[in-house]
Design a protein around this motif. Structure first.
Motif, PDB file in Angstrom:
ATOM      1  N   ARG A 206      35.136  36.419  43.028  1.00 59.38           N
ATOM      2  CA  ARG A 206      35.686  36.624  44.379  1.00 59.38           C
ATOM      3  C   ARG A 206      36.658  37.794  44.403  1.00 59.38           C
ATOM      4  O   ARG A 206      36.797  38.465  45.434  1.00 59.38           O
ATOM      5  CB  ARG A 206      36.300  35.316  44.902  1.00 59.38           C
ATOM      6  CG  ARG A 206      35.208  34.314  45.240  1.00 59.38           C
ATOM      7  CD  ARG A 206      35.644  32.884  45.436  1.00 59.38           C
ATOM      8  NE  ARG A 206      34.445  32.041  45.623  1.00 59.38           N
ATOM      9  CZ  ARG A 206      34.431  30.714  45.591  1.00 59.38           C
ATOM     10  NH1 ARG A 206      35.556  30.042  45.374  1.00 59.38           N
ATOM     11  NH2 ARG A 206      33.301  30.049  45.762  1.00 59.38           N
TER      12      ARG A 206
ATOM     13  N   ALA B 236      36.072  40.897  46.831  1.00 60.14           N
ATOM     14  CA  ALA B 236      37.203  41.398  47.632  1.00 60.14           C
ATOM     15  C   ALA B 236      37.358  42.902  47.398  1.00 60.14           C
ATOM     16  O   ALA B 236      37.561  43.684  48.350  1.00 60.14           O
ATOM     17  CB  ALA B 236      38.489  40.659  47.255  1.00 60.14           C
TER      18      ALA B 236
ATOM     19  N   THR C  34      44.147  41.612  47.048  1.00 60.17           N
ATOM     20  CA  THR C  34      43.159  41.697  45.958  1.00 60.17           C
ATOM     21  C   THR C  34      43.875  42.029  44.649  1.00 60.17           C
ATOM     22  O   THR C  34      43.610  41.427  43.604  1.00 60.17           O
ATOM     23  CB  THR C  34      42.086  42.752  46.311  1.00 60.17           C
ATOM     24  OG1 THR C  34      41.509  42.389  47.573  1.00 60.17           O
ATOM     25  CG2 THR C  34      40.988  42.809  45.258  1.00 60.17           C
TER      26      THR C  34
ATOM     27  N   LYS D 232      39.488  37.314  48.938  1.00 62.13           N
ATOM     28  CA  LYS D 232      38.092  37.498  49.365  1.00 62.13           C
ATOM     29  C   LYS D 232      37.961  37.274  50.871  1.00 62.13           C
ATOM     30  O   LYS D 232      37.303  38.043  51.574  1.00 62.13           O
ATOM     31  CB  LYS D 232      37.176  36.546  48.583  1.00 62.13           C
ATOM     32  CG  LYS D 232      35.726  36.983  48.639  1.00 62.13           C
ATOM     33  CD  LYS D 232      34.816  35.858  49.025  1.00 62.13           C
ATOM     34  CE  LYS D 232      33.371  36.322  49.178  1.00 62.13           C
ATOM     35  NZ  LYS D 232      32.712  35.682  50.305  1.00 62.13           N
TER      36      LYS D 232
ATOM     37  N   THR E 169      29.709  40.473  52.447  1.00 62.10           N
ATOM     38  CA  THR E 169      30.941  40.065  51.742  1.00 62.10           C
ATOM     39  C   THR E 169      31.535  38.787  52.353  1.00 62.10           C
ATOM     40  O   THR E 169      32.327  38.101  51.717  1.00 62.10           O
ATOM     41  CB  THR E 169      32.010  41.187  51.709  1.00 62.10           C
ATOM     42  OG1 THR E 169      32.468  41.450  53.030  1.00 62.10           O
ATOM     43  CG2 THR E 169      31.455  42.473  51.095  1.00 62.10           C
TER      44      THR E 169
END
Ligand code: CAA
Length: 382
Positions: A244, A248, A300, A321, A360
């Motif tokens: 994740r 991200a 992130t 994410k 995403t």
């Protein structure tokens, strides 16, 4: 608190940026249009250590930290998100699986081949009837008297499935135990009993080849088990925490590309006798895009930093994410709007960013699953 990057991190970012600009950005339109797998570009990323960033040098990797992975994936994704999908799955889901849970022999055999860029890795959890509800898998691995397992079943939506030599597979070894009845295996696609379905035609990240894979009496040896029997679900979940962060990063890359194109365009494009960037409605879009982009980037990096400290980062990876994927979708949407007809045209990459951003919010746990993970972890309620 230190917001600066180390010299090593900046160096890796620079390598990724150079390849992204010279090779990936220039071929992205072709690979998007044809859906061909960008083999040469992926090999080039491998040769430059970008397909095994966190793999220690003793296994042929770059020996860098999770923050370096974030920086490199952002650069590649800003040029083309499909390349970033291949890179992220290979780095975060495949390499991390073997590094964190594999035996020494598995590390030597499987990670080294991937790190040297000669082979690609995949991660097979999802099935056609079990996406978000991963424990509902039907793929069965039945233990034999000699300690081997016979595997039968199908897995769907396997990133790099059409080209991957090695696959980290999750299969049910004891259906009576639910999530504790799942085991992880290392699969070699060249062995008998392994089959591939057709490559899926997709809305976005079209060059990241995706397919169904099938097992028909595939025999996994006892030494192909990753971790211990019954530990597969926890292994999958902890790998997805890392994955994740990768997604991200990919989302941040798409968002940055869409944002930078928009900032350039609002300075150039004139309407009613002035650059459109002087209009308040456009200024509001630029400001909101910038805030969402920065928030996505910082969250992130926070998740990657926690990972680099060896601390638990499940919630922070889900926060990153969720925030980054929704930012990428929103920013790409605004970027198309700012560019008007040119945003809708295939002559510019904005419509590609818009299509690529959508995935995403779906893979490696939908936005709804991220919200569920965050809320469960925060409240302790289920
Ligand atoms: N790390 C370690 N262990 C974890 C964990 C984590 N992050 N999350 C859960 N676990 C453990 C739990 O502690 C629990 O352990 P115990 O049995 O000891 O209690 C066990 O795992 C089961 O956990 P849950 O009861 O929470 O499981 P659940 O069935 O309720 O499911 C879920 C939880 C969050 C919904 C999970 O199924 C999930 O994340 N679903 C989404 C799946 C997903 O992301 N799929 C993506 C496919 S891969 C992909 O897209 C790759 C690609 O190619 C791009």
């Amino acid at each position: 608190m230190d917001f600066s990057f180390s010299d090593e991190q900046l160096m890796l970012q620079d390598v990724a940026r150079r390849i992204a600009k010279e090779k990936i950005a220039t071929s992205a339109e072709h690979f998007d249009a044809t859906g061909e797998y960008p083999l040469e570009n992926i090999q080039l990323l491998g040769e430059n250590g970008l397909m095994a960033i966190e793999v220690p040098e003793q296994y042929g990797g770059s020996g860098m930290d999770p923050i370096s992975s974030v920086l490199a994936i952002i650069e590649v994704s800003a040029a083309d998100a499909a390349h970033a999908t291949i890179m992220s799955v290979n780095n975060s889901l495949f390499c991390n699986a073997v590094l964190a849970y594999g035996s020494e022999a598995q590390k030597q055999t499987y990670v080294r081949a991937i790190a040297e860029g000669s082979e690609i890795g995949a991660f097979a959890l999802t099935e056609s009837q079990s996406g978000s509800d991963a424990t509902a898998m039907r793929c069965r691995a039945v233990k034999q008297d000699d300690g081997s397992y016979v595997i039968n079943g199908q897995k769907s939506w396997i990133t790099s499935g059409p080209v991957a030599r090695y696959v980290v597979l999750f299969a049910m070894t004891d259906p009576t135990k639910g999530s504790r009845g799942i085991t992880a295996f290392m699969i070699d696609a060249n062995r008998p009993g392994y089959g591939r379905g057709k490559t899926e035609p997709k809305l976005g990240v079209r060059a990241s080849a995706t397919c169904e894979i099938e097992f028909q009496d595939y025999v996994a040896r006892a030494e192909d088990v990753i971790g211990k029997e019954g530990e597969g679900f926890k292994i999958a979940m902890s790998l997805l925490d890392s994955g994740r962060i990768g997604i991200a990063s990919q989302a941040v890359g798409i968002a940055r590309a869409a944002y930078e194109a928009s900032v350039a365009y609002v300075k150039e494009r004139k309407s009613f006798g002035a650059p459109i960037g002087t209009f308040q409605m456009i200024q509001a879009k630029v400001a909101d895009m910038k805030c969402k982009l920065d928030a996505a980037m910082l969250l992130t990096l926070r998740a990657a930093w926690l990972k680099s400290q060896g601390r638990r980062f499940s919630t922070e990876a889900a926060v990153a994410k969720l925030t980054a994927s929704e930012a990428a979708m929103w920013i790409a949407h605004q970027a198309v709007q700012i560019h008007g007809g040119m945003g809708y045209s295939k002559e510019m990459p904005l419509e590609r960013y818009f299509r690529d951003a959508k995935i995403t919010e779906i893979y490696e746990g939908t936005s709804e699953i991220q919200r569920m993970v965050i809320a469960r972890n925060e409240t302790g309620l289920r």
